[in-house]
Write an enzyme that holds these catalytic residues in place. Structure first.
Site, PDB file in Angstrom:
ATOM      1  N   ASP A 256       0.842  -1.193   0.000  1.00  0.00           N
ATOM      2  CA  ASP A 256       0.000   0.000   0.000  1.00  0.00           C
ATOM      3  C   ASP A 256       0.877   1.244   0.000  1.00  0.00           C
ATOM      4  O   ASP A 256       1.805   1.364   0.803  1.00  0.00           O
ATOM      5  CB  ASP A 256      -0.906   0.006   1.227  1.00  0.00           C
ATOM      6  CG  ASP A 256      -1.998  -1.050   1.141  1.00  0.00           C
ATOM      7  OD1 ASP A 256      -2.531  -1.252   0.042  1.00  0.00           O
ATOM      8  OD2 ASP A 256      -2.300  -1.673   2.172  1.00  0.00           O
ATOM      9  N   ASP A 365      -7.308  -4.269  -4.338  1.00  0.00           N
ATOM     10  CA  ASP A 365      -7.804  -3.966  -3.005  1.00  0.00           C
ATOM     11  C   ASP A 365      -8.726  -2.759  -2.939  1.00  0.00           C
ATOM     12  O   ASP A 365      -9.042  -2.293  -1.860  1.00  0.00           O
ATOM     13  CB  ASP A 365      -6.601  -3.741  -2.065  1.00  0.00           C
ATOM     14  CG  ASP A 365      -6.966  -3.913  -0.606  1.00  0.00           C
ATOM     15  OD1 ASP A 365      -7.931  -4.627  -0.325  1.00  0.00           O
ATOM     16  OD2 ASP A 365      -6.292  -3.323   0.244  1.00  0.00           O
ATOM     17  N   HIS A 572      -6.217   3.993  -2.780  1.00  0.00           N
ATOM     18  CA  HIS A 572      -7.471   3.373  -2.349  1.00  0.00           C
ATOM     19  C   HIS A 572      -7.642   3.234  -0.836  1.00  0.00           C
ATOM     20  O   HIS A 572      -8.653   2.686  -0.393  1.00  0.00           O
ATOM     21  CB  HIS A 572      -7.628   2.000  -3.013  1.00  0.00           C
ATOM     22  CG  HIS A 572      -6.624   0.980  -2.561  1.00  0.00           C
ATOM     23  ND1 HIS A 572      -5.588   0.570  -3.351  1.00  0.00           N
ATOM     24  CD2 HIS A 572      -6.503   0.288  -1.412  1.00  0.00           C
ATOM     25  CE1 HIS A 572      -4.874  -0.334  -2.717  1.00  0.00           C
ATOM     26  NE2 HIS A 572      -5.405  -0.517  -1.518  1.00  0.00           N
TER      27      HIS A 572
END
Length: 1091
Positions: A256, A365, A572
């Protein structure tokens, strides 16, 4: 001969488990013998770096102090370096020696000046191989370890503020690879015996072989290990059948870009995962996929030497880019242009750096996927899509794994959901069987992807995973599995894709619906930045096109920089509101920079454009052309009511400068004021001015001393500020019943003392657009308790806790009576700690009633919404999404319908029946629902994790209700949504006098087509990119006229590459130049116009 006793299956499994696990009976445990000898690291020295920008070259020159095992290092987010002096005993000659290091956080090993491997206690990845074979001539080693104190995250828990990383282990150990090999054999046999059906032959074979392995092992004896492996080999050599499911195994580390850590910590995560993989690639023939070019850029900037190694592995095809977008963005909330720019800048980076282009998009994701994404993908030459997220659905199991996904306009992409519920497989028999069992395409396809490796702090694939994959390849009882690539998987599917099913519409995730609302300030600034960058693109393009003497240089590099900064913050987890509060400190700093730079760039461009207006006007006069100069309506009334909102003094969408320009704000006088409008339609709306600009009947002074007047602005252009005569005044009257009646010639409403609408009408109809005795603008509050993930989830059972907000602090009172603007003000108490103040606004010539809302919000696990119970009967409601709109049910007939109790929309939502409807618009909100004719807009949440203070504080936003006759398309709902988010700009220019009606640089002959973007080409500063889309949902022929000096026009894709097919576009040069085009429903059309 000894008799063989009867063996109880559970006892045998327990025996194997204990033999593999060193938590008990260490003396009888195989894995306890992995490290037969160990020594403490000879010397450990430590230095704390000032910040994350310190490079390795700088780190070696820091001041180091000796430290010991047991010391703790902090604070949270700090960066530390360790210098290890390792002395290997000479008696270890010929052995494989590892460093075992556990500092309670994420680390990166540096040897010989290069990043070699990551270390993390998150998945017990503690070890680094110093040498595979000790050479007595090289017993001393200096190793550096870079450590970031990020904390170790379990599930969705962030590190506590007082977290410190404690060094608990710092040793060198002899690694016994013979023991390791036996343990890998035994682990696979154990999993097969345990996870295959008990009555299967292969389970029994594996169970028997595993016990034979244990029987053969004499711990500490190398010969016995060879004998043990021979006991396992005959079972591990059994092959499966050709009809079995086929798995393509690809290494992967989900990293991430920001989440429970700020983005400045992510480059080290990338290097740790990739360096670990590169070390393994020297021994194992696997490929690893990655998704985000943004992370490549970070590594290039911070670890330039290591970046050369990254380039090598990409060029050799071992590190595989599968992310066509700049980052793995949220796929619901960003507008269409932002999604498209993700592809543009992601693909351009890969092409420039490596000469490659992705044909696939992996967004594993994100929390649902827009119905317009397939067309955006196809527009950018991306034809394949991979995600895992819909396996997280809370109600309905998604019916497909491999299928065609068809979005708006009929565009299709090949889509794959790897079976299972995650993208970080650990290579177990249970996972393999789950993949085969969960695969839903049997008979249509027989292949699936298998993504293995630990993500984020887990540093990717491990040696154990790869060893197990070698043993499981074509193993009887398991699906066929091989180390593969995404391309090989796609090719296996595409060889016969005719039997695949098609899914039409959005990929709605039945979970995480709270992300449409969490972190309201983040979403507000995102919407504002999207429109600000649109403004910047437009006016810098016009400036570049009208600059004839080289007096304007297009700031392309700086514009790309802030576009990428915006795209980064649409990651996200960031934009949905599910990050650690440290991330949002960076977010707001980034958006301060975006707003500062974008405002400066477009102000400079506007100055240049205004200077060029005189010469341009002279050219029009000499050529006899007035086609793009929109004539002024002498009464400033007009027949169209498109674009009549945004009279509020706010800055929610366009830049503002206190010295030179105002966004529906102050003007220093009538003379020398220019109205700036980049939207492609004429707008008539109320603005605020400082001094009297016309007769008193055209100007209204409010109770604060602010002056308001009605103006008209041409589309895509400029005009002098001239107040229009108010023909149809806005009025407010107080009835004997205490109700307030507000109206103009387009809309009327009755307001009660609570600020609620008790009636809503179009003047030409007596039909109330609200339902019976129900109230519009009814604020309601719900409990908002999650089961698992706070900022992510808002659950349907909370809908049963609805309570109306009805405590009046100050009853509704008329504070402005017209004729330009009517304002009704009211204040309500939500609780003892929270209150709402609203200004209910109706402007002359506006079809909307606006609700300018200020909230002091101090709640915990509450959800504030506003509802409008309409009298409309329809089974479907319409919501704006990227480059179009989408219909969703207004009922709970099926489990699929009821799972959509909260949905995502952009600037507006609408419910309509034949001949009439009601639209609900907003300037920074994304969560909606519509059930039984009641439109609801989600305003504020109050989750407590990961950010314990999420949304606590003051908020300001505007929403509006718009009743209409006919269709929402013809009534101008789409244009009103843009107007509310893009207020007119008023700018001083004392030397500029435009002809009546102003000047338009572009003009469309239909409102069915929206000119979304005008920008300078990335490759050619002498070309403009024009991006349009069909907004109504039907085919159309349109004409775009422009007075810019365009020489030719061709179609291009979203990557700004010219297309050979121009059959739907005809360019006619001249002054004005015209472009005739045909568009299909919701079609995105990009054109490249050469200057």
């Amino acid at each position: 001969m000894d008799q063989i006793p009867f063996k109880h299956r559970d006892c045998q499994l327990a025996r194997i488990e204990k033999f593999l696990c060193h938590n008990r009976f260490d003396g009888l445990c195989l894995t306890a013998k992995l490290y037969p000898r160990r020594e403490a690291v000879y010397r450990i020295a430590h230095a704390q770096a000032a910040d994350d920008t310190v490079t390795f070259a700088q780190a070696v020159n820091l001041s180091y102090d000796e430290v010991q095992v047991g010391q703790a290092f902090g604070p949270l987010w700090s960066k530390h370096w360790f210098r290890l002096h390792v002395k290997i005993p000479e008696s270890w000659s010929g052995e494989e020696v590892r460093l075992v290091w556990n500092a309670g956080s994420e680390c990166q090993v540096w040897a010989e000046g290069k990043p070699r491997q990551g270390l993390s206690c998150m998945k017990k990845r503690y070890y680094y191989t110093i040498t595979p074979c000790v050479d007595v001539g090289a017993l001393d080693h200096i190793i550096y370890i870079e450590m970031s104190v990020n904390g170790i995250f379990n599930d969705f828990n962030e590190a506590p503020p007082d977290f410190k990383a404690t060094l608990t282990t710092a040793e060198i150990r002899v690694f016994d690879r013979h023991v390791f090999n036996v343990s890998m054999d035994l682990q696979v046999l154990y999993e097969m015996a345990k996870d295959l059906p008990n009555d299967s032959c292969m389970s029994e074979h594996a169970l028997r072989a595993a016990n034979d392995v244990i029987n053969a092992c004499v711990l500490g004896t190398k010969d016995s290990y060879e004998m043990a492996r021979s006991q396992a080999s005959h079972v591990l050599a059994m092959r499966n059948g050709t009809a079995s499911h086929h798995i393509h195994a690809v290494g992967y580390a989900n990293i991430d870009s920001a989440w429970l850590w700020p983005c400045r910590k992510t480059p080290m995560k990338s290097v740790s995962s990739w360096s670990t993989a590169f070390s393994l690639m020297e021994k194992y023939p696997f490929k690893m996929a990655f998704t985000q070019p943004q992370q490549l850029q970070w590594v290039r900037e911070k670890y330039p030497d290591f970046y050369n190694r990254v380039k090598y592995f990409i060029n050799t095809g071992q590190l595989l880019p599968v992310g066509a977008t700049w980052i793995e963005m949220d796929a619901n909330l960003p507008n269409g242009e932002c999604l498209l720019r993700q592809f543009l800048y992601g693909q351009r980076f890969l092409l420039h750096e490596f000469g490659i282009r992705c044909t696939d998009l992996w967004i594993l994701d994100s929390f649902g996927y827009s119905a317009q994404l397939p067309q955006i993908m196809k527009h950018c030459d991306v034809t394949r899509f991979v995600t895992i997220k819909l396996s997280w659905n809370s109600v309905n199991k998604f019916p497909h794994n491999t299928f065609w996904w068809e979005g708006l306009g009929g565009h299709r992409v090949l889509t794959h959901f790897p079976p299972g519920t995650n993208y970080h497989k650990e290579v177990t028999v249970k996972e393999m069987l789950e993949v085969e069992r969960e695969f839903s395409e049997s008979g249509r396809s027989n292949s699936s992807l298998f993504l293995f490796g630990h993500g984020n702090a887990g540093i990717g694939p491990s040696e154990e995973m790869l060893e197990k994959l070698q043993r499981m390849k074509n193993l009887n009882g398991l699906p066929g599995i091989q180390l593969s690539t995404p391309e090989a998987f796609y090719e296996s599917v595409e060889r016969d894709s005719t039997r695949l099913c098609t899914w039409v519409g959005e990929l709605y995730l039945e979970r995480h619906q709270g992300t449409y609302t969490s972190q309201a300030q983040v979403k507000k600034r995102n919407r504002r930045a999207e429109f600000l960058l649109r403004e910047m693109d437009f006016w810098t393009s016009v400036a570049a096109a009208t600059s004839t003497k080289g007096d304007y240089r297009h700031p392309g590099n700086e514009m790309r920089r802030i576009w990428k900064l915006l795209m980064l913050n649409q990651f996200h987890d960031v934009l949905p509101g599910t990050c650690h509060p440290e991330v949002y400190k960076d977010f707001h700093a980034h958006h301060d920079e975006i707003e500062r730079v974008a405002r400066s760039l477009y102000q400079t461009a506007l100055t240049r454009v205004m200077k060029g207006c005189v010469s341009l006007r002279q050219k029009q006069v000499h050529s006899g052309f007035n086609g793009c100069v929109q004539p002024q309506d002498e009464t400033c009334n007009g027949n169209s009511h498109l674009g009549e909102t945004n009279g509020l003094s706010q800055t929610n969408g366009s830049p503002e400068s206190p010295d030179t320009e105002m966004t529906n704000g102050t003007t220093p006088g009538y003379g020398g004021i220019t109205i700036v409008n980049s939207l492609s339609w004429t707008r008539k709306e109320v603005v605020k001015v400082l001094t009297e600009c016309s007769t008193g009947k055209n100007l209204q002074t409010d109770h604060h001393g602010n002056n308001f007047g009605l103006v008209q602005a041409p589309g895509c252009g400029l005009s002098n500020l001239e107040l229009c005569e108010v023909i149809h005044p806005a009025t407010a009257t107080l009835g004997k019943d205490g109700l307030i009646h507000i109206r103009n010639h387009l809309v009327s409403a009755t307001v009660d003392t609570h600020g609620r609408l008790v009636g809503l009408w179009k003047p030409e109809s007596a039909k109330n657009y609200l339902k019976g005795s129900h109230h519009g603008n009814q604020l309601v509050i719900y409990d908002d308790y999650p089961l698992y993930r706070d900022a992510w989830d808002t659950l349907d059972f909370n809908l049963q806790t609805r309570r109306i907000v009805n405590m009046v602090v100050k009853p509704a009172t008329v504070v402005e009576h017209g004729p330009v603007r009517v304002v009704v003000k009211v204040c309500l108490r939500v609780s003892e700690t929270s209150h709402v103040t609203q200004s209910i606004i109706l402007d002359t010539e506006s079809p909307c009633i606006k609700f300018h809302t200020q909230v002091s919000w101090h709640e915990c696990h509450k959800f504030l919404k506003v509802e409008f119970p309409t009298s409309i009967t329809s089974s479907l409601a319409t919501y704006e999404i990227q480059f179009g709109h989408l219909q969703r049910p207004t009922h709970y007939n099926t489990s699929w319908d009821s799972a959509k109790y909260e949905v995502c929309g952009h600037k507006w939502a609408d419910i309509s029946e034949h001949g009439r409807g009601v639209a609900l618009l907003n300037d920074c909100k994304y969560g909606y629902s519509c059930v039984g004719g009641t439109l609801r807009l989600s305003l504020l949440r109050s989750p407590t994790a990961p950010d314990p203070n999420c949304d606590i504080g003051d908020h300001e936003f505007t929403y509006a209700v718009m009743p209409y006759s006919g269709t929402f398309q013809d009534a101008g709902v789409i244009q009103e949504g843009y107007n509310l988010n893009s207020p007119l700009i008023l700018r001083t220019n004392l030397t500029l006098t435009l002809s009546p009606g102003g000047i338009s640089y572009f003009r469309l002959d239909t409102n069915q087509v929206v000119l979304e973007t005008v920008k300078v080409s990335e490759e050619d500063p002498q070309s403009l990119i024009l991006r349009l889309y069909e907004s109504f949902g039907g085919s159309v022929s349109a004409k775009l006229s422009t007075i810019l000096p365009i020489l030719s026009v061709s179609r291009c894709n979203g990557l700004e590459e010219m297309l050979e097919d121009d059959e739907d576009v005809e360019f006619i040069p001249g002054h004005p130049a015209t472009i005739h085009m045909s568009l299909d429903p919701f079609q995105i059309l990009s054109l490249i116009a050469r200057l």
